[in-house]
Each structure stands twice: as C-alpha cells, then as structure tokens.
Scaffold this active site. Structure first.
Site, PDB file in Angstrom:
ATOM      1  CG  HIS A  12      -0.328   0.019   2.544  1.00  9.72           C
ATOM      2  ND1 HIS A  12      -0.793  -0.701   3.623  1.00  9.72           N
ATOM      3  CD2 HIS A  12       0.747   0.694   3.018  1.00  9.72           C
ATOM      4  CE1 HIS A  12      -0.044  -0.466   4.677  1.00  9.72           C
ATOM      5  NE2 HIS A  12       0.909   0.379   4.327  1.00  9.72           N
ATOM      6  CG  HIS A  59       0.619   4.523   7.541  1.00  9.24           C
ATOM      7  ND1 HIS A  59      -0.436   3.782   7.083  1.00  9.24           N
ATOM      8  CD2 HIS A  59       1.734   3.835   7.201  1.00  9.24           C
ATOM      9  CE1 HIS A  59       0.019   2.689   6.473  1.00  9.24           C
ATOM     10  NE2 HIS A  59       1.315   2.695   6.536  1.00  9.24           N
ATOM     11  CG  HIS A 192       8.729  -1.603   3.633  1.00  9.90           C
ATOM     12  ND1 HIS A 192       7.793  -2.545   4.011  1.00  9.90           N
ATOM     13  CD2 HIS A 192       8.138  -0.400   3.881  1.00  9.90           C
ATOM     14  CE1 HIS A 192       6.704  -1.940   4.465  1.00  9.90           C
ATOM     15  NE2 HIS A 192       6.894  -0.644   4.411  1.00  9.90           N
ATOM     16  CD  GLU A 239       3.178  -1.285   6.420  1.00 14.76           C
ATOM     17  OE1 GLU A 239       3.063  -0.091   6.731  1.00 14.76           O
ATOM     18  OE2 GLU A 239       3.352  -1.657   5.228  1.00 14.76           O
TER      19      GLU A 239
HETATM   20 FE   LIG Z   1       2.486   1.297   5.417  1.00 11.71          FE
END
Ligand SMILES: [Fe+2]
Length: 286
Positions: A12, A59, A192, A239
């Site tokens: 996303h 977030h 990531h 995530e």
């Molecule tokens: Fe994210």
C-alpha cells in the site's frame, strides 16, 4: 448466509497513489507492479464481492502514537480520507456497513478480542490505495469493514495473535445471516525499512517464504517473534501482520490463484497475492 470468496494481499505504499494520479501505469518503473493487477481485476469482475473486510495499519491519520489501539474495528456508515501529506489526491469516502461491522465486533469480543469500536473513523492510504488498485475505474462496488492492526507502536501483537484475530473474523463472517459475498484483504509490506542504518533493506528470500507458508502452513510463521520478524523483514515489514489476519479469515481450503512480486517500489518489496477460499475444512483451528 455470508460466504468468504477469498483473500487478497497487497502492498500500500503512498507513492502508488501518486503514480495512479499521474497515470504512470506504463512507465518502466511502475509497469511490473501495475501489470500484476490485471489478474486481480478479472477475478473481482467474475466474483463480484458485495463487501470487503480489510486489515490494515493506520499511519497517523486516525490514530497517532498518543492513542493507538492494538485492534480497532470500524462501524461507521462511511469512512473519509484526508490529506496525509504525501502529495496524493484525497480519496473519496468509502462506504461502510455498520450492521455487518457490529456483527463482526460482537463475534470478536465473544472470542475475547477486546477491540476498539469506531463509529467515526478516517481511513488512510493503507485502505484507499488498495481500493484504487483493485477497482481502478473507481466504481468501488463494495461496502467496507476496516480493521486496524497496530504495526507502528511497540509492543505489537504477535503473528499468532493476528492469525487468531483473522480466524475469529472468518467465523463471524460465516455466521452472518445476510447473503453476502465477502472479500478479505490484508495490506502493507512486504519487506522494507524506511529509516535508520538499515534504510532500504529488502529480503526477497524471506518474503517468498512468507508468501509460500501463508498459503499452506500459516501456523509455521507464528514461530517468529516480532523482534526476529523485524530483523528479517525490516522495521516496516511487520505490516505483514495484516496479511496474517487476512489469511486467518479464510476458512476453507486455500489455493493461490495469482502472485506478483516486484522489487523495489519506493524502497519496498511490492507484492500482490490472490487466494481462493474453497470448500472444505481448511486449516482452521479453534
Ligand atoms: Fe504502510
């Protein structure tokens, strides 16, 4: 009765929203990522889900570090997006289904998941970008139940806890009396890390292991404690907890229908997976 048609896992990252706004689908940097959605579009057009349960992490748009629930379930008639500061257009509102939301909340609390209940809730790019990817014509023909999982403020819930959360949601979906076709989505990841000494870290081998095990043996992934998962997948790779919950909600025999994996999109391993929720007992445990 409601029926779960399958699950989709998708990255996303905010830069996807910018690329969509600037129509960069055929750009050499973006094409390997966007082309992975051709299958998704065809599958959704055939399956025509009515409702989507989406596991995601906020977030900082609706929840910030001062008050951050481990699990929160939306129970609003609609969910607005606002400017998050990424330079991407503000999305239109997403339609909710409060009656279905409350049914899922009741099921979760009965299963001893003491969730935060949100009758007002903003949704950020972790919901709106997957919707824009899945329905690029902006038809958005589904009502949505957003379920937030904290992947930001430690301590995070374990992989096992998120798998169990998904299983509870799956049981609740299947006990809903309305004839709905329900799609389950998990967003974020894969590996990531956006900051610190390991900024730019990506681990293809571990991502592939996670995607493989997610299909046939999700319990095997619960052996990773969160610190070990961060080491293997990067600080934001956690995530993947959203993908674990999505997989947990698939109650039948699960088969992978499609997978796309591309490195990197905005320093992130970008992945898209479609899973069918077939008839049969599946791997569900109590
Ligand atoms: Fe994210």
């Amino acid at each position: 009765m409601a029926r779960i048609i399958g699950g989709i896992g998708t990255t996303h990252v905010p830069s996807i929203g910018k690329a969509i706004a600037e129509k960069k689908h055929a750009d050499p940097y973006w094409k390997p990522f966007f082309s992975g959605f051709g299958y998704v579009h065809g599958w959704l057009a055939r399956e025509r889900p009515d409702t989507m349960v989406i596991f995601y992490n906020d977030h900082g748009l609706n929840f910030f570090l001062d008050k951050l629930p481990t699990f929160a379930v939306g129970a609003a008639p609609e969910y607005r997006n606002e400017d998050e500061g990424w330079g991407i257009p503000v999305s239109r509102a997403v339609a909710g289904d409060p009656d279905f939301s409350w049914h899922l909340i009741n099921g979760l609390v009965a299963d001893e998941f003491d969730v935060t209940m949100c009758q007002e809730m903003l949704v950020d790019h972790a919901v709106t970008i997957p919707m824009a990817l899945m329905w690029p014509d902006e038809s958005w023909p589904v009502k949505v139940v957003p379920i937030e999982i904290n992947t930001v403020q430690h301590p995070l819930p374990s992989l096992n806890r998120c798998l169990a959360l998904g299983r509870s949601v799956g049981r609740a979906i299947e006990s809903y009396q309305r004839d709905l076709k329900v799609l389950v989505v998990g967003t974020g990841g894969l590996s990531h890390q956006l900051d610190g000494e390991r900024a730019g870290f990506i681990n293809r081998e571990f991502d592939e292991l996670c995607m493989d095990r997610l299909i046939d043996q999700p319990e095997a992934l619960t052996r990773y404690a969160i610190p070990e998962f961060v080491e293997l997948a990067g600080a934001q790779g956690v995530e993947f907890l959203n993908w674990m919950a999505m997989r947990g909600a698939l109650t039948g025999s699960v088969r992978q229908l499609h997978r796309n994996y591309h490195i990197p999109i905005s320093n992130t391993a970008a992945a898209t997976v479609v899973m069918e929720n077939g008839p049969g007992a599946g791997l569900r445990a109590a």
